[in-house]
Write a protein that holds these residues in place. Structure first.
Motif, short mmCIF file in Angstrom:
data_model
loop_
_atom_site.label_atom_id
_atom_site.label_comp_id
_atom_site.label_asym_id
_atom_site.label_seq_id
_atom_site.Cartn_x
_atom_site.Cartn_y
_atom_site.Cartn_z
N LEU A 9 -83.64 6.08 55.45
CA LEU A 9 -83.38 4.89 56.25
C LEU A 9 -82.33 4.03 55.58
CD1 LEU A 9 -87.06 3.93 57.13
CD2 LEU A 9 -85.42 5.12 58.56
N HIS A 10 -81.35 3.59 56.36
CA HIS A 10 -80.28 2.76 55.81
C HIS A 10 -79.92 1.66 56.79
CE1 HIS A 10 -79.86 5.90 52.81
NE2 HIS A 10 -79.84 6.77 53.80
N LEU A 11 -79.23 0.67 56.27
CA LEU A 11 -78.82 -0.43 57.11
C LEU A 11 -77.36 -0.76 56.84
CD1 LEU A 11 -80.51 -3.23 58.58
CD2 LEU A 11 -79.04 -4.07 56.79
N SER A 67 -74.63 -3.58 58.17
CA SER A 67 -74.50 -4.75 59.03
C SER A 67 -73.10 -5.32 58.93
CB SER A 67 -75.52 -5.80 58.62
OG SER A 67 -75.27 -6.99 59.32
N GLY A 68 -72.64 -5.88 60.04
CA GLY A 68 -71.36 -6.57 60.03
C GLY A 68 -71.53 -8.02 59.59
N ASP A 69 -72.77 -8.43 59.48
CA ASP A 69 -73.09 -9.82 59.14
C ASP A 69 -73.15 -9.96 57.62
OD1 ASP A 69 -73.67 -12.39 59.63
OD2 ASP A 69 -75.69 -12.06 60.41
N ASN A 70 -73.28 -11.19 57.14
CA ASN A 70 -73.39 -11.40 55.70
C ASN A 70 -74.82 -11.15 55.22
OD1 ASN A 70 -74.79 -13.67 56.44
ND2 ASN A 70 -72.94 -14.93 56.41
N ASP A 71 -75.02 -11.23 53.91
CA ASP A 71 -76.30 -10.77 53.34
C ASP A 71 -77.31 -11.89 53.13
OD1 ASP A 71 -75.01 -12.02 51.38
OD2 ASP A 71 -75.05 -10.39 49.93
N ARG A 72 -77.26 -12.90 54.01
CA ARG A 72 -78.21 -14.01 53.86
C ARG A 72 -79.65 -13.54 53.85
NH1 ARG A 72 -75.13 -17.59 58.09
NH2 ARG A 72 -75.74 -15.80 59.29
N ARG A 73 -79.93 -12.52 54.62
CA ARG A 73 -81.34 -12.13 54.77
C ARG A 73 -81.66 -10.87 53.98
NH1 ARG A 73 -82.66 -13.31 61.02
NH2 ARG A 73 -84.79 -13.58 60.29
N LEU A 74 -80.87 -10.63 52.96
CA LEU A 74 -81.06 -9.43 52.15
C LEU A 74 -82.48 -9.34 51.58
CD1 LEU A 74 -79.88 -6.94 50.76
CD2 LEU A 74 -79.12 -8.40 48.90
N ALA A 101 -83.32 2.78 50.15
CA ALA A 101 -82.44 2.57 51.30
C ALA A 101 -81.15 1.89 50.86
CB ALA A 101 -83.14 1.70 52.34
N THR A 102 -80.06 2.28 51.50
CA THR A 102 -78.79 1.62 51.25
C THR A 102 -78.69 0.45 52.22
OG1 THR A 102 -78.02 3.89 51.17
CG2 THR A 102 -76.38 2.16 50.81
N LEU A 103 -78.49 -0.75 51.71
CA LEU A 103 -78.32 -1.90 52.59
C LEU A 103 -76.92 -2.44 52.40
CD1 LEU A 103 -81.72 -3.71 51.84
CD2 LEU A 103 -81.23 -2.12 53.68
N LEU A 104 -76.07 -2.25 53.40
CA LEU A 104 -74.68 -2.68 53.29
C LEU A 104 -74.42 -3.84 54.23
CD1 LEU A 104 -73.06 0.87 53.43
CD2 LEU A 104 -73.49 -0.50 51.38
N PHE A 105 -73.64 -4.82 53.74
CA PHE A 105 -73.33 -5.98 54.58
C PHE A 105 -71.83 -6.19 54.66
CE2 PHE A 105 -77.60 -6.50 53.10
CZ PHE A 105 -78.27 -6.92 54.23
N MET A 126 -64.64 -0.16 61.17
CA MET A 126 -64.11 1.05 60.53
C MET A 126 -64.97 1.46 59.34
SD MET A 126 -61.91 2.72 61.91
CE MET A 126 -61.54 4.00 60.75
N GLU A 127 -65.39 0.48 58.58
CA GLU A 127 -66.21 0.79 57.40
C GLU A 127 -67.56 1.36 57.78
OE1 GLU A 127 -64.64 -2.41 54.09
OE2 GLU A 127 -65.88 -3.11 55.74
N LYS A 128 -68.06 0.90 58.93
CA LYS A 128 -69.32 1.45 59.42
C LYS A 128 -69.16 2.94 59.71
CE LYS A 128 -71.74 -2.40 61.43
NZ LYS A 128 -72.65 -2.79 62.49
N LEU A 129 -68.06 3.23 60.38
CA LEU A 129 -67.78 4.62 60.73
C LEU A 129 -67.65 5.47 59.47
CD1 LEU A 129 -65.25 5.52 63.48
CD2 LEU A 129 -65.38 6.88 61.45
N ASP A 130 -66.94 4.91 58.48
CA ASP A 130 -66.76 5.66 57.23
C ASP A 130 -68.08 5.91 56.53
OD1 ASP A 130 -64.09 5.76 57.64
OD2 ASP A 130 -63.63 3.98 56.44
N ALA A 131 -68.95 4.91 56.56
CA ALA A 131 -70.25 5.07 55.91
C ALA A 131 -71.04 6.21 56.55
CB ALA A 131 -71.05 3.77 56.01
N ILE A 132 -70.97 6.28 57.88
CA ILE A 132 -71.64 7.38 58.60
C ILE A 132 -71.06 8.71 58.13
CG2 ILE A 132 -72.02 8.43 60.86
CD1 ILE A 132 -73.52 5.91 60.77
N GLN A 133 -69.73 8.72 58.04
CA GLN A 133 -69.05 9.95 57.64
C GLN A 133 -69.50 10.38 56.24
OE1 GLN A 133 -64.93 9.52 58.39
NE2 GLN A 133 -64.71 11.70 58.80
#
Lengths: 800, 54
Positions: free
Chosen positions: A638-640, A642-649, A660-664, A669-676
């Motif tokens: 399970l990973h996350l 987000s395009g939002d900031n990490d206020r609720r990290l 889990a990897t939690l990216l903010f 484009m970066e989302k797509l790359d992460a999937i890749q």
């Protein structure tokens, strides 16, 4: 006593829409309503003598609190012409897509529109497609007025220039249906003409045998040339690609069936297998038809054009003018009202801009812009109307460029379905057995039987049952998902779903819900002050006001009459006088105080001169998020992202597992790359997202699931749309998809069993036409009933 | 028994007529909406009710 009575009344439901009544005071003819909108609809219908609407169903309406759209662009003939189906000098016919259609009352009301206005001549509803086709005389009733009329009775049509509606209007010209009809016709007739042979003919009837044979052959001809043509095309295509799909043995079987029948009939050595040929084609075509099942009212292929409005108001020297989006030029001055979407990259010229980019970037709180700043297209203005100057044409704005980016293009997914996998080996083994059988007869010195055995093997082992197992299983699964508000694009996506081992979630709008808000209050309020607040907030339809009213809950007692001088400043706040005291409710800037850093929207309260405190309204997690993670963490990564900031990290760390990897702060484009990257590590990734910023990732992932709270609203291109209400069911959906694939495997075992039985006769060269004519339908029926029952059985086990 | 040939010809011709009827129905869109008519037929002729609503 009065308290109890109040409580009972609070439980009451709106007569029109059935929502719980939270605000009192909407009362007419002994019925209570939740809002003015519902009451108005009732009033309109009542005055026209159409109360029947309420008799067919309880609470047939839909709550109608969203702000009314501006339809003035419908007066522009250029735009209107694109929407209508037919027009002559008197009448116009138009088909609307109306998402609110949901019960028989809706059908009744929309088909009785002529009673509301005599200028509607006819209206017809297609319930499944949620469409209404309306004929009206445009001389007396302009298109715009018709749309306003629909809107006033709570049936707002959804108008976009690029969408499903127009496509759905095409006539039903699916050639598959025609092919099934022809195959069924030939099947029935050829079976009748085969009966005499099966039941045995007397000596004098023998003279008809060849006649029946030729008649049968006549029926076989259209089946071979017309109905089965797709199988031959597909088989040839796959052979050219040096691949073996299931259509190869099917086409081979069909061809051999016909050739052997023709041979037997012409040489008068037997009756042929024409009825088996027809039934085979008939059944596999039905399997294909079942697989093609589509949703009428959901589009999985929407792009930015259906997200943007149809037209935008352009300010010209001669006044405001609605212009269709494609005609907006650089330098045009446009007006964007509250809740409208900014259609092109533009510079802010006038007004206070608070842009909600949550759907585009994933940022949850509105962004304030100052004069002269460039605002990217796609954001939604919240607050007063603003004026902008277009700096880039719509087709080249930041958002649309993203969409047209090469990486966003459809990926050729290298996914192999079970049937594809099997068919490779199936064909090879089948041919091997056929040649082996023929060879052993030749060695035996019985060349006549060799031909018989060879063809019999190809006929009997024709993978008809196999071809049906996966369509029937998966389409049963599709309708079970559908019932649970999970709309999967096609049957292949279900198999894809079963192979997923990694899930990537988006944050805003996906695991948090724009509908579910949690509200906190900092400060102190006395009981009277609560009552005052409640009285003021009831005057506003703003979502935040409604949240506050809900929070204040049982506070009541003040009637509207005690509120005077009520003034609302859209997007900023409101001002009122209650019992001589000034009450000011609104944002920090509205109150003239510095902003405080917060996660959501902040509403300050001032009564008299004192600042009493502030409400914080945050998007809260969707219901069942933590159990969902709990259920999935064992079998899935399970990973996350987000395009939002990490206020609720911190909060998220508690919910998601430690690995889990939690990216903010990720761009699309970066989302797509992460999937890749996940895919590069050999994972089968499912992306669960909602907004435009997820569009690339949704396409790139092995399976893209778009979460939407209203499936009629825009959602980016994806493989499946999940209704927000069913979010918590996601683990069960995944488990069920695995079981569905299990059912396919089991039914494959069964069809193999039939094949082995048939083959054992075929290799001996003793297969009679009657035997084939019985075995083929029996195996088919077994597979169809087994898969349907098994799939539903598994669904029950998962409580779906 | 030559009558058999005529009878079979007739029966096949009749079957073809039905096949054509199906094609015609399909082409004219009669299978486009298979749900709404089932609801529509249940609506009352409401002229009489109007006098005494509810």
């Amino acid at each position: 006593m009065s308290d109890i009575k109040q409580d009972v009344q609070l439980e009451e439901k709106c007569f029109h829409c059935g929502d719980k009544i939270e605000e009192r005071g909407y009362h007419l003819d002994n019925h209570d309503f939740c809002c003015l909108g519902c009451q108005t609809v009732y009033q309109v219908l009542h005055e026209s003598g159409m109360q029947q609407y309420y008799r067919y169903n309880q609470h047939p309406g839909k709550s109608n609190r969203t702000e009314k759209e501006d339809f003035s662009y419908l007066d522009e003939p250029q735009i209107a012409d694109k929407l209508i189906d037919f027009k002559d000098d008197k009448i116009t016919i138009i088909t609307f897509y109306i998402p609110a259609i949901h019960c028989s009352s809706c059908i009744w009301l929309l088909e009785n529109l002529y009673r509301l206005t005599p200028h509607v001549l006819q209206s017809r509803v297609d319930f499944m497609k949620k469409q209404a086709s309306i004929t009206f005389s445009h001389g007396q009733l302009p298109l715009k007025e018709l749309v306003y009329l629909l809107s006033n009775i709570g049936y707002d049509p959804k108008i976009t220039l690029q969408d499903v509606v127009k496509e759905g209007n095409k006539r039903n010209l699916n050639p598959l249906v025609a092919k099934i009809a022809v195959a069924g016709f030939c099947f029935g007739n050829s079976m009748l003409f085969s009966f005499p042979d099966y039941f045995g003919m007397g000596a004098f009837e023998k003279e008809y045998a060849s006649f029946f044979g030729y008649v049968n052959l006549m029926f076989g001809l259209p089946v071979l040339l017309y109905c089965a043509s797709d199988y031959f095309k597909s088989a040839i295509f796959s052979l050219k690609q040096k691949r073996l799909n299931l259509d190869v043995p099917l086409a081979l079987g069909i061809l051999v069936l016909f050739m052997r029948s023709a041979f037997e009939v012409i040489t008068q050595t037997g009756a042929g297998f024409t009825d088996t040929l027809c039934s085979l084609v008939f059944f596999i075509l039905i399997g294909k038809w079942v697989q093609q099942r589509t949703y009428y009212h959901i589009s999985f292929e929407r792009d930015y054009r259906s997200y943007f409005p149809v037209a935008v108001t352009v300010l010209t020297e001669s006044g405001d003018k609605p212009v269709q989006l494609a005609d907006v030029r650089i330098g045009d001055r446009i007006l964007v009202r509250n809740n409208e979407i900014i259609p092109a990259d533009a510079m802010l010229l006038k007004g206070e801009a608070a842009i909600d980019f949550s759907f585009v970037t994933g940022e949850s709180s509105p962004i304030h812009k100052i004069l002269g700043e460039i605002i990217y297209a796609g954001g939604r203005q919240i607050g007063e109307a603003i004026e902008l100057e277009v700096v880039k044409p719509v087709s080249q704005s930041y958002l649309t460029r993203l969409w047209n980016n090469e990486n966003y293009k459809d990926y050729d997914r290298h996914f192999q379905t079970f049937v594809n996998f099997i068919s490779k080996y199936f064909t090879v083994v089948l041919l091997a057995i056929a040649f082996f059988a023929a060879a052993s007869w030749v060695i035996d010195g019985n060349a006549n039987k060799a031909w018989g055995a060879f063809t019999a093997v190809l006929i009997i082992a024709c993978p008809c049952a196999l071809a049906l197992s996966s369509p029937f299983t998966l389409s049963a699964a599709l309708s079970i998902f559908d019932r649970n508000k999970f709309y999967v694009k096609n049957t292949a996506a279900i198999e894809q779903m079963a192979s997923i081992d990694t899930l990537v979630f988006d944050k805003t709008g996906t695991i948090s819900s724009p509908k579910a808000a949690s509200i906190y209050f900092e400060g102190r309020l006395s009981a009277t002050e609560k009552n005052m607040l409640s009285a003021v907030c009831r005057n506003s339809n703003h979502p935040l006001s409604r949240e506050i009213v809900k929070w204040l809950g049982s506070a009541h007692g003040l009637s509207n009459s005690q509120v005077s001088d009520f003034k609302e400043f859209p997007g900023r706040g409101m001002l009122a006088n209650v019992g001589g005291q000034q009450v000011q409710i609104g944002s920090a800037t509205f109150m003239g105080i510095g902003n405080i850093k917060s996660d959501g929207s902040v509403v300050f309260i001032r009564i008299g001169e004192d600042l009493k405190g502030y409400f914080t309204v945050e998007q809260s997690w969707r219901e069942g998020l933590s159990t969902l993670v709990e259920d999935l963490r064992e079998d899935y990564g399970l990973h996350l992202i987000s395009g939002d900031n990490d206020r609720r990290l911190d909060a998220l760390k508690l919910i998601f597992p430690s690995d889990a990897t939690l990216l903010f702060n990720r761009s699309p484009m970066e989302k797509l790359d992460a999937i890749q990257q996940f895919q590069g590590a050999g994972k089968h990734v499912c992306m669960v997202g909602d907004g435009l910023n997820d569009a690339g990732a949704l396409r790139k992932a092995d399976l893209g699931i778009a979460v939407s709270d209203d499936i009629n609203n825009f959602s980016p291109g994806c493989d499946a749309i999940l209704d927000g209400d069913s979010f918590a069911k996601l683990p069960r959906f995944f488990a069920f998809s695995k079981d569905a694939v299990k059912v396919i495997h089991m039914s494959f075992g069964i069809s193999l069993l039939y094949n082995i039985i048939g083959l054992s006769f075929a290799v001996q060269g003793t297969m009679s036409p009657l035997f084939a004519a019985i075995l083929m339908p029996i195996s088919t029926v077994t597979i169809i009933s087994f898969t349907s029952l098994m799939t539903r059985c598994y669904a029950k086990r998962h409580k779906l | 028994m030559e009558i058999m040939y005529i009878l079979i010809g007739c029966s096949v011709f009749l079957a073809l007529v039905f096949l054509c009827a199906f094609f015609w129905a399909n082409e004219t869109g009669q299978h486009n909406d298979t749900y709404t008519p089932s609801v529509r037929i249940l609506f009352d002729d409401d002229r009489a009710d109007e006098a005494n609503p509810e």
